[in-house]
Scaffold this motif. Structure first.
Motif, short mmCIF file in Angstrom:
data_model
loop_
_atom_site.label_atom_id
_atom_site.label_comp_id
_atom_site.label_asym_id
_atom_site.label_seq_id
_atom_site.Cartn_x
_atom_site.Cartn_y
_atom_site.Cartn_z
N CYS A 1 -9.05 6.60 -3.60
CA CYS A 1 -8.34 5.37 -3.28
C CYS A 1 -8.55 4.33 -4.37
O CYS A 1 -9.42 4.48 -5.24
CB CYS A 1 -8.79 4.80 -1.93
N ASP B 1 -7.06 -0.11 -5.23
CA ASP B 1 -6.44 -1.29 -4.65
C ASP B 1 -4.94 -1.05 -4.53
O ASP B 1 -4.20 -1.12 -5.50
CB ASP B 1 -6.72 -2.52 -5.53
N TRP C 1 0.84 -1.20 0.00
CA TRP C 1 0.00 0.00 0.00
C TRP C 1 0.87 1.24 0.00
O TRP C 1 1.90 1.28 0.68
CB TRP C 1 -0.90 0.03 1.23
N SER D 1 -6.53 -4.86 5.77
CA SER D 1 -5.90 -5.46 4.61
C SER D 1 -4.67 -6.28 5.01
O SER D 1 -4.47 -7.41 4.54
CB SER D 1 -5.50 -4.39 3.60
N ALA E 1 -4.20 5.15 -1.48
CA ALA E 1 -5.26 5.98 -0.90
C ALA E 1 -4.70 7.36 -0.58
O ALA E 1 -3.48 7.55 -0.48
CB ALA E 1 -5.84 5.34 0.36
N VAL F 1 -12.76 0.14 0.24
CA VAL F 1 -12.21 0.99 -0.81
C VAL F 1 -13.32 1.63 -1.61
O VAL F 1 -13.31 2.84 -1.90
CB VAL F 1 -11.27 0.18 -1.73
N TYR G 1 -15.16 4.38 0.45
CA TYR G 1 -14.36 5.60 0.58
C TYR G 1 -14.43 6.42 -0.71
O TYR G 1 -14.59 7.65 -0.68
CB TYR G 1 -12.92 5.23 0.92
N ASN G 2 -14.32 5.75 -1.84
CA ASN G 2 -14.41 6.44 -3.13
C ASN G 2 -15.77 7.06 -3.35
O ASN G 2 -15.89 8.14 -3.94
CB ASN G 2 -14.11 5.47 -4.27
#
Length: 534
Positions: free
Chosen positions: A306, A308, A162, A345, A311, A355, A358-359
Motif C-alpha cells: 500500500c 498514500d 483511493w 481516510s 492498496a 498504511v 500494513y506495509n
C-alpha cells in the motif's frame, strides 16, 4: 479536491467485493466504482473455507443464510495415505475427525460466491464497469489517482482518492510497480478440474463392501475436504453443490514430476487412478470438458502492499499454498483491514500509521505463515506418521492462535494480521522448529528406505478441534506422534542407506544427495524455478 469517486476497486471477485461491502457499511455515502474485466467469474485453486474465513463470511459479512442455501457444509479435513499402488482401499491409512465439525466451514463454488458478493456490493450502491479492461492507471499519492478502462469498446476515465488492487493472481500493482516477488523457496504447481460421476464416499454399496470403514466414522466423509498424499504431492477432492466434484493436484517440482499425457485432464485423472483410494472414488468418473486449469509457480507476494492513495487486497498481495485453504483467510484479513483504512481516510483521519503498519506487517505475516506451515512440507507429506503429527500440531496451533481470537471478537481481530507481536514471533519459531524436524526425519526415512512403510493398516479418527482447553488433547496426541517418530529416527541412524536410493532417477532429492552427500536434501537445488506442467 473533486474526484469522480472516493474509491475505485479493480477486481470484483471476493476480495474486491468484500472490501467494497465493508466500506459501504462503514461509510454509506462513499462513492465507489468497481471495475471487473470478466463477464463471468472462473474457478480458483481449491474451493474450501477454513474456520477463520468462515467466521469472516458469517459473522462479519453476514453470509450465513446464503452459504447455508447455496453452498455445501464442510466436515473438516480427511487425509489418505497408501504404501503401494495395488493396496486395498480398506488397508489405506485414514486420518481425520470422527464427528461433525464444531465450527462452520463450507465447500464453496467460488464462481457462485464471487458473483453473489459482487451483487451485494452493487446493491449497496456501488457503480460497476463490466466487462472492462484497465488500460492504464496513475498513482499520484494524495493528489488523486487516475484509471483508464475500455468498456464496451469505449475508453472511460475515472479519478479517485483511493484505488485498490483486487485483481488476484494478476497482481496488477505489484507487477507494475516492481514489487512482485515469486516465492522460489516453494516451487509448487497445480492442475485441477471438475469431475462428474465420482463415487459416493458414504454409499450403501461401500457399507456392504467395507463395514469397518463405514462404522468407524460418525460423520459424512463426502462433505470433508478429502486429501490423497504422496511424496512431493497431494490431491484435493472437494464436493460441490449439484453433484460435481473439484479435484486437483499440487506438487513440488523439486521432488515430483507430473505425468505425461495428451491432455491436462487425462494426466490428472490418470494420476488419481494410480492411487488406491483415488481409483475407488474416480474409477468411473469423467473430466468435465472445458473445465481444466493449471498454474505453475503458485506462491508469490508483493514487497509493498500500500501507499498514500493505493492498496492491495487478497491474492493481489500474495498467495502461498492451497493446502489448509489459507487463501480466503488472507482475503478476509486484508479486505477488512483495507476497508477500515479507507473508511477512516474518507472520514478525514490521518491514516499514515495504518498504511505504514500494513506495509510492515504483511510481509512478516506472509513469511511467517509460509515458514511455519509450508516450508519443505512436501518432503514429509507422503509419510502418514509424520503428516499425522504435523496435522495435529498445525491445526491445534491455528485454533489456539487465530480461531479462538476471531470468534471471541471478530471486529477487533480481523484488524490484526497474524503473527504480529511477541506472541506471533514465538508461535512462528515453535511451528518452524517442528516443521524442520519433521523434514529431517522424512529425509532419513527416505534415505534408509523406511519412508511410508507405515502407510497401511491403521486409522486415526479423533473427536475434532474446539477452540478451548480441549485443544490440549490434540496437541498432546500430536506431540506423542512426533516423539514416536523421533525414537524411530534414533534407530534409523544406525541403518545403512537403502540400495535403491543410490540409483539414478529415483527423485530429485535422492540424486542431489548422491551427487553431494554433504548437502541437505530438503534444500538441494533441482531446477525448482522451472514449470513442470508442459
Amino acid at each position: 479536491m473533486n474526484f469522480d469517486y472516493d474509491v475505485v476497486i479493480i477486481g470484483g471477485a471476493f476480495s474486491g467485493a468484500a472490501t467494497t461491502l465493508m466500506l459501504k457499511r462503514k461509510r454509506p455515502e462513499a462513492r465507489v466504482l468497481i471495475i471487473e474485466k470478466t463477464t463471468a467469474f472462473d474457478r480458483k485453486v481449491g474451493e474450501s473455507t477454513t474456520e477463520v474465513s468462515s467466521c469472516y463470511m458469517t459473522r462479519i459479512l453476514g453470509l450465513t443464510h446464503y452459504l447455508g442455501h447455496h453452498q455445501l457444509p464442510k466436515q473438516g479435513l480427511r487425509l489418505w495415505f497408501s504404501k503401494r499402488p495395488d493396496q486395498l482401499f480398506d488397508n489405506c491409512v485414514e486420518i481425520g475427525t470422527r464427528y461433525q465439525s464444531r465450527l462452520p466451514g463450507f465447500q464453496v463454488d467460488r464462481a457462485k460466491l464471487d458473483s453473489h458478493m459482487l451483487d451485494l456490493a452493487c446493491r449497496a450502491g456501488c457503480d460497476l464497469w463490466r466487462p472492462a479492461k484497465v488500460t492504464s492507471f496513475e498513482l499520484n499519492d494524495a493528489n488523486g489517482q487516475r484509471v483508464n478502462a475500455a468498456v464496451d469498446g469505449d475508453e472511460r476515465r475515472a479519478t479517485c482518492r483511493w484505488i485498490i488492487d483486487a485483481t488476484g493472481r494478476a497482481a496488477t500493482f505489484a507487477r507494475k510497480l516492481g514489487h512482485f516477488r515469486p516465492n522460489t523457496d516453494h516451487p509448487i504447481n497445480a492442475v485441477w478440474a471438475r469431475f462428474s460421476g465420482v463415487k459416493e464416499w458414504d454409499s450403501y454399496e461401500w457399507r456392504e463392501r467395507f463395514p469397518d470403514y463405514a462404522n468407524r466414522c460418525r460423520t459424512a466423509r463426502e462433505w470433508a475436504t478429502n486429501h490423497l498424499f504422496g511424496r512431493g504431492w497431494w490431491v484435493w477432492i472437494i464436493p460441490l453443490q449439484g453433484g460435481d466434484v473439484s479435484a486437483g493436484i499440487v506438487y513440488d517440482s523439486r521432488i515430483f514430476k507430473f505425468l505425461d499425457g495428451p491432455t491436462l485432464g487425462q494426466r490428472l485423472h490418470t494420476h488419481i487412478l494410480g492411487n488406491p483410494v483415488g481409483r475407488e472414488i474416480f474409477g468411473a468418473a469423467n473430466v468435465i470438458e472445458g473445465d481444466v486449469h493449471a498454474l505453475s509457480m503458485l506462491p508469490y507476494h508483493s514487497e509493498q502492499v500500500c501507499g498514500d492513495g493505493w492498496a492491495m487486497v487478497g491474492d493481489a498481495a500474495g498467495f502461498i499454498d492451497p493446502l489448509y485453504s489459507p487463501g480466503l483467510d488472507f482475503c478476509s484479513y486484508t479486505s477488512y483491514y483495507v476497508a477500515d483504512l479507507l473508511a477512516r481516510s474518507l472520514k478525514g483521519e490521518d491514516v499514515a500509521s495504518l498504511v505504514r503498519h500494513y506495509n510492515e506487517q504483511y510481509p512478516i505475516t506472509y513469511r511467517s505463515w509460509f515458514e511455519s506451515l509450508y516450508k519443505d512440507k512436501y518432503y514429509y507429506m507422503g509419510d502418514a506418521e509424520l503428516m499425522s503429527a504435523a496435522l495435529l500440531l498445525d491445526v491445534s496451533s491455528y485454533y489456539t492462535g487465530l480461531v479462538r481470537a476471531v470468534y471471541r471478537d471478530p471486529e477487533r481481530e480481523f484488524l490484526h494480521l497474524p503473527f504480529s507481536g511477541t506472541g506471533g514471533k514465538l508461535v512462528r519459531k515453535i511451528m518452524s522448529f517442528y516443521g524442520r524436524r519433521l523434514t529431517t526425519l522424512a529425509n532419513r526415512r527416505w534415505m534408509t528406505g523406511y519412508y511410508g512403510q507405515r502407510n497401511a493398516g491403521w486409522r486415526e479418527l479423533y473427536d475434532g478441534f474446539v477452540p478451548d482447553r480441549r485443544l490440549a488433547k490434540q496437541i498432546s496426541r500430536g506431540l506423542r506422534r512426533w516423539l514416536k517418530c523421533e525414537l524411530i529416527n534414533l534407530a534409523l541412524m544406525f541403518r545403512r542407506p537403502a540400495t535403491a536410493v543410490a540409483g539414478v532417477g529415483l527423485s530429485a532429492v535422492a540424486e542431489a544427495k548422491a551427487d553431494d552427500p554433504g548437502r541437505t536434501p530438503a534444500t538441494a537445488s533441482t531446477g525448482a524455478g522451472s514449470s513442470a506442467l508442459s
